[in-house]
Design a protein around this motif. Sequence first.
Motif, PDB file in Angstrom:
ATOM      1  N   LEU A 170       5.965 -11.252  -7.765  1.00  0.00           N
ATOM      2  CA  LEU A 170       5.345 -12.334  -8.029  1.00  0.00           C
ATOM      3  C   LEU A 170       3.803 -12.476  -8.129  1.00  0.00           C
ATOM      4  O   LEU A 170       3.442 -11.995  -6.708  1.00  0.00           O
ATOM      5  CB  LEU A 170       5.947 -13.550  -7.096  1.00  0.00           C
ATOM      6  CG  LEU A 170       6.022 -14.982  -7.758  1.00  0.00           C
ATOM      7  CD1 LEU A 170       6.581 -15.021  -9.028  1.00  0.00           C
ATOM      8  CD2 LEU A 170       6.317 -16.043  -6.724  1.00  0.00           C
ATOM      9  N   ASP A 178      -1.911 -20.959  -8.258  1.00  0.00           N
ATOM     10  CA  ASP A 178      -2.089 -20.265  -7.548  1.00  0.00           C
ATOM     11  C   ASP A 178      -2.794 -18.969  -8.215  1.00  0.00           C
ATOM     12  O   ASP A 178      -2.538 -17.904  -7.779  1.00  0.00           O
ATOM     13  CB  ASP A 178      -0.535 -19.407  -7.149  1.00  0.00           C
ATOM     14  CG  ASP A 178       0.247 -19.188  -8.519  1.00  0.00           C
ATOM     15  OD1 ASP A 178      -0.488 -19.077  -9.431  1.00  0.00           O
ATOM     16  OD2 ASP A 178       1.387 -18.671  -8.338  1.00  0.00           O
ATOM     17  N   ILE A 182      -0.899 -15.794  -3.475  1.00  0.00           N
ATOM     18  CA  ILE A 182       0.283 -16.276  -3.110  1.00  0.00           C
ATOM     19  C   ILE A 182       0.475 -15.857  -1.722  1.00  0.00           C
ATOM     20  O   ILE A 182       0.451 -14.669  -1.415  1.00  0.00           O
ATOM     21  CB  ILE A 182       1.267 -15.926  -4.200  1.00  0.00           C
ATOM     22  CG1 ILE A 182       1.274 -16.218  -5.370  1.00  0.00           C
ATOM     23  CG2 ILE A 182       2.629 -16.305  -3.479  1.00  0.00           C
ATOM     24  CD1 ILE A 182       2.110 -15.742  -6.443  1.00  0.00           C
ATOM     25  N   ALA A 217       9.352 -21.402  -6.555  1.00  0.00           N
ATOM     26  CA  ALA A 217       9.791 -20.621  -7.563  1.00  0.00           C
ATOM     27  C   ALA A 217      11.316 -20.310  -7.308  1.00  0.00           C
ATOM     28  O   ALA A 217      11.799 -20.442  -6.303  1.00  0.00           O
ATOM     29  CB  ALA A 217       9.267 -19.128  -7.591  1.00  0.00           C
ATOM     30  N   TRP A 225      11.943 -13.402 -10.112  1.00  0.00           N
ATOM     31  CA  TRP A 225      11.674 -14.915  -9.686  1.00  0.00           C
ATOM     32  C   TRP A 225      10.842 -15.642 -11.110  1.00  0.00           C
ATOM     33  O   TRP A 225      10.212 -14.967 -11.819  1.00  0.00           O
ATOM     34  CB  TRP A 225      10.490 -15.078  -8.651  1.00  0.00           C
ATOM     35  CG  TRP A 225      11.008 -14.600  -7.342  1.00  0.00           C
ATOM     36  CD1 TRP A 225      11.255 -13.218  -6.855  1.00  0.00           C
ATOM     37  CD2 TRP A 225      11.834 -15.340  -6.220  1.00  0.00           C
ATOM     38  NE1 TRP A 225      12.052 -13.210  -5.585  1.00  0.00           N
ATOM     39  CE2 TRP A 225      12.336 -14.506  -5.293  1.00  0.00           C
ATOM     40  CE3 TRP A 225      12.314 -16.703  -6.332  1.00  0.00           C
ATOM     41  CZ2 TRP A 225      13.042 -15.075  -4.210  1.00  0.00           C
ATOM     42  CZ3 TRP A 225      12.943 -17.346  -5.239  1.00  0.00           C
ATOM     43  CH2 TRP A 225      13.296 -16.333  -4.162  1.00  0.00           C
ATOM     44  N   LYS A 227       8.657 -19.010 -11.612  1.00  0.00           N
ATOM     45  CA  LYS A 227       7.805 -20.134 -11.078  1.00  0.00           C
ATOM     46  C   LYS A 227       7.951 -21.645 -11.599  1.00  0.00           C
ATOM     47  O   LYS A 227       8.197 -21.534 -12.833  1.00  0.00           O
ATOM     48  CB  LYS A 227       6.340 -19.877 -11.203  1.00  0.00           C
ATOM     49  CG  LYS A 227       5.548 -18.736 -10.501  1.00  0.00           C
ATOM     50  CD  LYS A 227       4.322 -18.681 -10.758  1.00  0.00           C
ATOM     51  CE  LYS A 227       3.752 -17.056 -10.267  1.00  0.00           C
ATOM     52  NZ  LYS A 227       2.408 -17.272 -10.441  1.00  0.00           N
ATOM     53  N   SER A 229       6.261 -24.517 -12.438  1.00  0.00           N
ATOM     54  CA  SER A 229       4.570 -24.569 -12.777  1.00  0.00           C
ATOM     55  C   SER A 229       3.999 -25.828 -12.076  1.00  0.00           C
ATOM     56  O   SER A 229       2.785 -25.529 -11.798  1.00  0.00           O
ATOM     57  CB  SER A 229       4.490 -25.084 -14.276  1.00  0.00           C
ATOM     58  OG  SER A 229       5.142 -26.278 -14.737  1.00  0.00           O
TER      59      SER A 229
END
Length: 264
Positions: A170, A178, A182, A217, A225, A227, A229
Motif C-alpha cells: 500500500l 495519504d 501511511i 482499506a 488492499w 483503499k 477513498s
Amino acid sequence: FRSACGNSAFTHNVNAIDPATGWVSWSKQTQAVYTGSARIVSDPAVAVDENGFRMAYTAINFGENGAAPHASIALATSEDSLTWTPLGSNLAAASTSLRGEILRGRPGEWDENLETPFVLKTSAGFYLYYSGYRDGLTPGEPAKGFPASLGVAFSRDGVNFTRVQSEPILAPTPEGFDSDAIYSPDITPYQNGYLMVYAGHCYGKCPGAPGVRVMAATSPDGIHWSKISQPLLSPKSPPEWMRDGVAEPAILLGPDNHLYLFFT
C-alpha cells in the motif's frame, strides 16, 4: 519506554464494566513494563496465541559519529503481558547488537527504515505489517520519514520473518489524504476478509487541510488492499482535543457486531 494499562492481575481477574459507560475502567501502571536494548522503543503491537503474547515494536538506534537514527522492527514475548523478554537475534545475514530484532531495512530501497508494526495472527502463521521510508530526505517532502509506504512480512513460527514481496502493498496516493505517508496500520477480520485502518499523512497537495487523518482499506487475503477513498475520521472541533489531528488508530469488532475505532 512503554507502560501498560489495566489490572496487573488481569490474567486472573476480570475488571468490572462501569454501568454508566458500558466500558471497563483502565489505570496506568507506574513503571515501564519493558525497556529494550534500542535507544527508543515505541509503537507496540501485541498478538495472542496458545503460546502467550508476542509484541512487535519499533526499535530506533543512533549510529556512531553522529550518524542519523535508524529504525527497525523487534519482538519480545510474554506469558502474562507484563513481563517481557526480547527474542535473541535471528538475523543471520549480519550481526546486530539489537536484541529482539526480527526485520531490518534494506539499504537503498524504499524501506531503509521500518516503523509502526502490526502483527496479524492467521491459521497459516503471522503477518507483520510495517511502514517503510528512506534514510535521506526527499526534496520537497516535509521531513525524514516521508514518503512512507506499507510492507508486509510472513512467518510460520512467529520468529523468523520474510518479506512477502519487495514492493509496498500500500503506497501513498498522489494528491490524496495519504499523499505523504501511511503509518500505524491496524487490522481486524471483517466480512470474509480484512479491514485495515491507518494514519494518512498529507502536508503538500491535499484535497483538504494539511494534516493527519484516519484512513481505511479492505482486503480479501491480507496482501492485496483496496483503499476507501474518504477518511473514516478527520480533525474536528469540538471537541477541542481533536482540532488539529487524529492518528494511531486501532479497530475492534465488538461482541455486539459493531466496529469500535480507537485513536490518538
